[in-house]
Design a protein around this motif. Structure first.
Motif, PDB file in Angstrom:
ATOM      1  N   ILE A 105       0.639  -1.298   0.074  1.00 52.14           N
ATOM      2  CA  ILE A 105       0.061   0.107   0.287  1.00 52.14           C
ATOM      3  C   ILE A 105       0.745   1.323  -0.007  1.00 52.14           C
ATOM      4  CG2 ILE A 105      -1.603   1.288   1.358  1.00 52.14           C
ATOM      5  CD1 ILE A 105      -2.868  -1.216   2.218  1.00 52.14           C
ATOM      6  N   THR A 106       1.866   1.471   0.762  1.00 53.79           N
ATOM      7  CA  THR A 106       2.678   2.539   0.960  1.00 53.79           C
ATOM      8  C   THR A 106       3.309   2.660  -0.440  1.00 53.79           C
ATOM      9  OG1 THR A 106       2.971   1.859   3.405  1.00 53.79           O
ATOM     10  CG2 THR A 106       4.271   3.671   2.287  1.00 53.79           C
ATOM     11  N   ARG A 107       3.918   1.619  -0.727  1.00 54.12           N
ATOM     12  CA  ARG A 107       4.601   1.938  -2.066  1.00 54.12           C
ATOM     13  C   ARG A 107       3.811   2.474  -3.269  1.00 54.12           C
ATOM     14  NH1 ARG A 107      10.026   2.556  -2.268  1.00 54.12           N
ATOM     15  NH2 ARG A 107       9.957   2.529   0.218  1.00 54.12           N
ATOM     16  N   ALA A 108       2.648   1.767  -3.231  1.00 60.60           N
ATOM     17  CA  ALA A 108       1.652   2.473  -4.365  1.00 60.60           C
ATOM     18  C   ALA A 108       1.263   3.807  -4.189  1.00 60.60           C
ATOM     19  CB  ALA A 108       0.496   1.225  -4.391  1.00 60.60           C
ATOM     20  N   MET A 109       1.084   4.107  -2.854  1.00 66.02           N
ATOM     21  CA  MET A 109       0.467   5.449  -2.464  1.00 66.02           C
ATOM     22  C   MET A 109       1.736   6.475  -2.969  1.00 66.02           C
ATOM     23  SD  MET A 109      -2.798   5.292  -1.943  1.00 66.02           S
ATOM     24  CE  MET A 109      -3.418   6.489  -0.815  1.00 66.02           C
ATOM     25  N   ARG A 110       2.927   6.002  -2.739  1.00 73.58           N
ATOM     26  CA  ARG A 110       4.107   6.902  -2.999  1.00 73.58           C
ATOM     27  C   ARG A 110       4.016   7.113  -4.545  1.00 73.58           C
ATOM     28  NH1 ARG A 110       8.902   5.739   0.544  1.00 73.58           N
ATOM     29  NH2 ARG A 110       7.293   6.099   2.013  1.00 73.58           N
ATOM     30  N   LEU A 111       3.963   5.893  -5.388  1.00 77.90           N
ATOM     31  CA  LEU A 111       4.005   6.164  -6.904  1.00 77.90           C
ATOM     32  C   LEU A 111       2.770   7.146  -7.054  1.00 77.90           C
ATOM     33  CD1 LEU A 111       5.783   4.370  -8.458  1.00 77.90           C
ATOM     34  CD2 LEU A 111       3.869   3.100  -9.320  1.00 77.90           C
ATOM     35  N   LEU A 112       1.661   6.915  -6.588  1.00 76.48           N
ATOM     36  CA  LEU A 112       0.328   7.654  -6.958  1.00 76.48           C
ATOM     37  C   LEU A 112       0.587   9.008  -6.570  1.00 76.48           C
ATOM     38  CD1 LEU A 112      -2.489   7.258  -7.875  1.00 76.48           C
ATOM     39  CD2 LEU A 112      -3.078   7.365  -5.521  1.00 76.48           C
ATOM     40  N   GLU A 113       1.356   9.336  -5.374  1.00 71.01           N
ATOM     41  CA  GLU A 113       1.722  10.731  -4.947  1.00 71.01           C
ATOM     42  C   GLU A 113       2.426  11.406  -6.117  1.00 71.01           C
ATOM     43  OE1 GLU A 113       4.188  11.244  -1.557  1.00 71.01           O
ATOM     44  OE2 GLU A 113       4.033  13.334  -1.640  1.00 71.01           O
ATOM     45  N   ARG A 114       3.615  10.768  -6.401  1.00 70.16           N
ATOM     46  CA  ARG A 114       4.509  11.142  -7.448  1.00 70.16           C
ATOM     47  C   ARG A 114       3.879  11.547  -8.757  1.00 70.16           C
ATOM     48  NH1 ARG A 114       9.997   8.012  -7.331  1.00 70.16           N
ATOM     49  NH2 ARG A 114       9.286   8.496  -5.152  1.00 70.16           N
ATOM     50  N   ARG A 115       3.050  10.598  -9.301  1.00 68.82           N
ATOM     51  CA  ARG A 115       2.296  10.924 -10.471  1.00 68.82           C
ATOM     52  C   ARG A 115       1.263  12.257 -10.377  1.00 68.82           C
ATOM     53  NH1 ARG A 115       0.478   5.967 -13.855  1.00 68.82           N
ATOM     54  NH2 ARG A 115      -0.563   7.579 -15.015  1.00 68.82           N
ATOM     55  N   ALA A 116       0.520  12.088  -9.083  1.00 65.45           N
ATOM     56  CA  ALA A 116      -0.470  13.373  -8.840  1.00 65.45           C
ATOM     57  C   ALA A 116       0.357  14.527  -8.781  1.00 65.45           C
ATOM     58  CB  ALA A 116      -1.122  13.090  -7.650  1.00 65.45           C
ATOM     59  N   LYS A 117       1.353  14.762  -8.267  1.00 65.23           N
ATOM     60  CA  LYS A 117       2.095  15.793  -8.222  1.00 65.23           C
ATOM     61  C   LYS A 117       2.781  16.381  -9.544  1.00 65.23           C
ATOM     62  CE  LYS A 117       2.795  16.574  -3.387  1.00 65.23           C
ATOM     63  NZ  LYS A 117       3.411  16.403  -2.144  1.00 65.23           N
ATOM     64  N   ALA A 118       3.228  15.356 -10.374  1.00 65.44           N
ATOM     65  CA  ALA A 118       3.747  15.414 -11.521  1.00 65.44           C
ATOM     66  C   ALA A 118       2.745  15.974 -12.389  1.00 65.44           C
ATOM     67  CB  ALA A 118       4.302  14.341 -12.242  1.00 65.44           C
ATOM     68  N   VAL A 139       0.240  17.957 -11.703  1.00 66.57           N
ATOM     69  CA  VAL A 139      -0.153  19.442 -11.299  1.00 66.57           C
ATOM     70  C   VAL A 139       1.121  20.171 -11.522  1.00 66.57           C
ATOM     71  CG1 VAL A 139      -2.033  18.560 -10.076  1.00 66.57           C
ATOM     72  CG2 VAL A 139      -0.062  19.146  -8.935  1.00 66.57           C
ATOM     73  N   GLY A 140       2.112  19.571 -12.092  1.00 67.61           N
ATOM     74  CA  GLY A 140       3.165  20.290 -12.347  1.00 67.61           C
ATOM     75  C   GLY A 140       4.267  20.665 -11.137  1.00 67.61           C
ATOM     76  N   ARG A 141       4.171  19.689 -10.007  1.00 62.07           N
ATOM     77  CA  ARG A 141       5.116  19.955  -8.984  1.00 62.07           C
ATOM     78  C   ARG A 141       5.929  18.857  -8.623  1.00 62.07           C
ATOM     79  NH1 ARG A 141       2.348  20.253  -4.110  1.00 62.07           N
ATOM     80  NH2 ARG A 141       0.291  19.825  -5.503  1.00 62.07           N
ATOM     81  N   ALA A 142       7.111  19.156  -8.186  1.00 63.57           N
ATOM     82  CA  ALA A 142       7.987  18.089  -7.916  1.00 63.57           C
ATOM     83  C   ALA A 142       7.550  17.369  -6.594  1.00 63.57           C
ATOM     84  CB  ALA A 142       9.303  18.388  -7.823  1.00 63.57           C
ATOM     85  N   PRO A 143       7.773  16.107  -6.669  1.00 66.57           N
ATOM     86  CA  PRO A 143       7.492  15.545  -5.227  1.00 66.57           C
ATOM     87  C   PRO A 143       8.069  15.665  -4.376  1.00 66.57           C
ATOM     88  CG  PRO A 143       7.998  13.547  -6.749  1.00 66.57           C
ATOM     89  CD  PRO A 143       8.080  15.315  -7.364  1.00 66.57           C
ATOM     90  N   GLY A 144       7.713  15.764  -2.878  1.00 63.90           N
ATOM     91  CA  GLY A 144       8.685  15.772  -1.828  1.00 63.90           C
ATOM     92  C   GLY A 144       9.102  17.079  -1.379  1.00 63.90           C
ATOM     93  N   ARG A 145       8.878  17.903  -2.567  1.00 61.06           N
ATOM     94  CA  ARG A 145       9.348  19.340  -1.969  1.00 61.06           C
ATOM     95  C   ARG A 145       7.789  19.931  -1.305  1.00 61.06           C
ATOM     96  NH1 ARG A 145       8.432  23.672  -5.471  1.00 61.06           N
ATOM     97  NH2 ARG A 145       7.952  22.481  -7.052  1.00 61.06           N
ATOM     98  N   SER A 146       8.239  20.817  -0.163  1.00 61.57           N
ATOM     99  CA  SER A 146       7.159  21.287   0.568  1.00 61.57           C
ATOM    100  C   SER A 146       6.451  22.217  -0.326  1.00 61.57           C
ATOM    101  CB  SER A 146       7.470  21.913   1.671  1.00 61.57           C
ATOM    102  OG  SER A 146       7.924  23.370   1.427  1.00 61.57           O
TER     103      SER A 146
END
Ligand SMILES: Nc1ncnc2c1ncn2[C@@H]1O[C@H](COP(=O)(O)OP(=O)(O)O)[C@@H](O)[C@H]1O
Ligand SMILES: [Mg+2]
Lengths: 271, 275
Positions: free
Chosen positions: A197-210, A212-219
């Motif tokens: 779950i954690t891995r999948a969600m991290r992937l999802l987060e990265r794609r979601a941020k990309a 909307v034009g934002r790099a993941p992890g950046r505040s």
């Protein structure tokens, strides 16, 4: 341990996964519905949603499960154990999820809403085209925490006799008398599912941020500064979203862990 | 259930007070376009706006004829932004009313008004072209291809024809602001509101944005209501400059007159402070 007992555990795992998925779908639907309702322009809608959230956050999923399964039949409804479990978990975790939805929406800079008004978008268009797309990536990490909590919360359903993982483990333990081994096995099983779950969600987060034009992890920097004085200063404050830890107990824990929005949104009125 | 805030244009107190004084008019400016003879395109009638105990606008009367370019000046906190926000329905008057073409400012009238913000406020999740096409397609119901063609034309005009696929975060402030101008123009507004659109920019980027606005002022008949501290720009494009302070109009007049021979001490002080 015999293969039969292993099979029992695997069937339990499968039920746990099912219970997690069903409850998560219900929780997500409820989270969006209640989260949006809490930002409604109508006070009565906000009020009803607020009551829902407070109620289900304040009651334990375990008691709710008991009630749905044992008390509801007295009123003439008999739910299957699986659905009673799903309903209890979905409603409880949905209440927590609604705080995530609300917080993430309020963290979108108010200037975005104003830009959308200036272009004459309708309130629904503002939400769907401008605010939600920016809020969604912010929701993914706290939702990931909540989902892991939910996975572990499914162990509560063993009290209804649903043969999920914790229940099966109990049976196996009774059959073999070897608590250490059985519980070690299901610990690993829970961990593996949580890890996926954690891995999948991290992937999802990265794609979601990309998307909307934002790099993941950046505040999250506010893309625009609000002109001083133009807007009530309190509105500028961002909401605290999530921040929960994934660490609640499993079978023993009677209330849905600590995920969900730790701090509720701060700041001025959305209206 | 529609979350979010009320449609701000929905309701406002109706004030049947007698006609306000028309704002001073500039005699030697070109005639406003024919559709509005007698009726100003924008009219503030005794508009009051308070925030708590702060009276920001005190029975403000202000008329803007169609096609004119009006610049609002005044010290910080004098209510210039509030005037634009009232017009954009981002906030509501406490008293008085705002008329567009003689009719109360409502959701329909709002579609004829566009605004460019100090902080650009582009949609960060959309690429440049999409920022400009989104509202025409979904609000005006324009055909997607047509909207894209027009958007490309507008972006070309503001010098960003090669940035259609860029994200706002990849652009400089000056470029973002020019996208914001194109985005506002894409809605074919009759009135364009500009709130200190160059204040957030690095100095070397200001000229590019002002040049675009000069072109719009010269090349279109869009009515402009502009708040700026760029006095040269104000002089270039304005028909009328209005000086605010303390919630009221201190004085107003054609830019040459107001800048060279202000009648009021307040105006004199303000002008010497900003220059
Ligand atoms: N949302 C708000 N809440 C409280 N006070 C506000 C709000 N918006 C503006 N103000 C106050 O109204 C006054 C006028 O503000 P503004 O219109 O932004 O002035 P200007 O644009 O001329 O600098 C200021 O004193 C400001 O602090
Ligand atoms: Mg201002």
């Amino acid at each position: 341990m015999t293969t039969g007992l292993y099979e029992l555990l695997l069937r339990g795992l499968w039920l746990t996964v099912q219970l997690t998925v069903f409850s998560a779908v219900l929780a997500a639907a409820v989270a969006f519905l209640a989260g949006l309702a809490r930002l409604s322009r109508r006070w009565i809608v906000r009020f009803v949603a607020g009551v829902y959230v407070e109620f289900f956050r304040g009651t334990s999923a375990l008691v709710l499960m008991f009630w749905l399964f044992f008390a509801l039949p007295l009123l003439g409804w008999q739910l299957a154990a699986l659905w009673a479990g799903t309903l209890a978990l979905g409603l409880s975790y949905g209440a927590y999820g609604s705080e995530i939805v609300r917080g993430a929406l309020r963290a979108v800079p108010p200037a975005q809403r104003e830009a959308a008004i200036a272009l004459s978008f309708t309130p629904a268009q503002r939400m769907l085209r401008v605010l939600l797309p920016q809020a969604l990536p912010e929701m993914v990490p706290p939702f990931a925490n909540l989902l892991v909590e939910l996975l572990k919360g499914t162990a509560l359903a063993s009290v209804l006799g649903i043969g999920e993982l914790a229940f099966s483990a109990q049976l196996v333990r009774l059959a073999t008398g070897d608590s250490a081994q059985v519980y070690a096995i299901i610990l690993v099983m829970y961990f593996v599912v949580a890890f996926v779950i954690t891995r999948a969600m991290r992937l999802l987060e990265r794609r979601a941020k990309a998307s909307v034009g934002r790099a993941p992890g950046r505040s999250r920097g506010r893309p625009t500064r609000v002109p001083p004085g133009a807007i009530d200063p309190a509105v500028g404050a961002t909401a605290t979203v999530g921040g929960g830890t994934a660490g609640g107990g499993t079978a023993g824990g009677a209330s849905p862990g600590t995920a969900a929005a730790g701090g509720t949104a701060t700041g001025g009125d959305v209206a | 259930m529609v979350p979010e805030t009320p449609d701000p244009a929905a309701e406002r107190p109706d004030d049947a007070s007698p006609k306000a004084d028309p704002a001073p008019e500039r005699p030697d400016s070109p005639e406003p376009s024919g559709d509005s003879v007698g009726t100003p395109l924008v009219r503030f009638e005794k508009v009051c706006k308070r925030f708590g105990d702060t009276v920001v606008l005190d029975r403000l009367d202000l008329d803007v004829e169609a096609g004119r370019h009006v610049t609002l000046i005044g010290p910080s906190g004098s209510g210039k932004t509030t005037i634009l926000r009232l017009l954009m329905t981002l906030t509501q008057p406490d008293e008085g009313r705002i008329l567009i073409d003689g009719a109360p400012l409502d959701a329909r009238a709002r579609k004829t008004i566009g605004m460019v913000f100090q902080q650009f406020n582009l949609f960060p999740h959309m690429r440049v072209l999409r920022n400009v096409t989104e509202a025409p397609v979904h609000v005006l119901g324009m055909d997607k291809d047509e909207a894209a063609e027009r958007a490309k034309g507008l972006l070309e005009m503001v010098g960003l024809g090669d940035k259609l696929d860029a994200r706002p975060s990849q652009l400089s402030g000056g470029q973002q602001q020019r996208v914001a101008i194109a985005r506002a123009l894409a809605m074919r507004p009759r009135v364009l509101l500009l709130d200190e659109v160059t204040s957030a920019l690095d100095p070397e980027l200001v000229a590019g944005v002002l040049d675009v606005l000069r072109d719009i002022a010269r090349g279109t008949d869009i009515t402009m209501v502009c708040v700026t501290h760029e006095m040269n720009f104000a002089r270039d494009i304005s028909d009328l400059v209005v000086m605010f302070d303390g919630g009221r109009v201190v004085e107003s007049g054609p830019p040459e007159a107001l800048f060279h021979s202000p009648r009021h001490e307040r105006t004199r002080e303000f002008l010497s402070a900003v220059r």
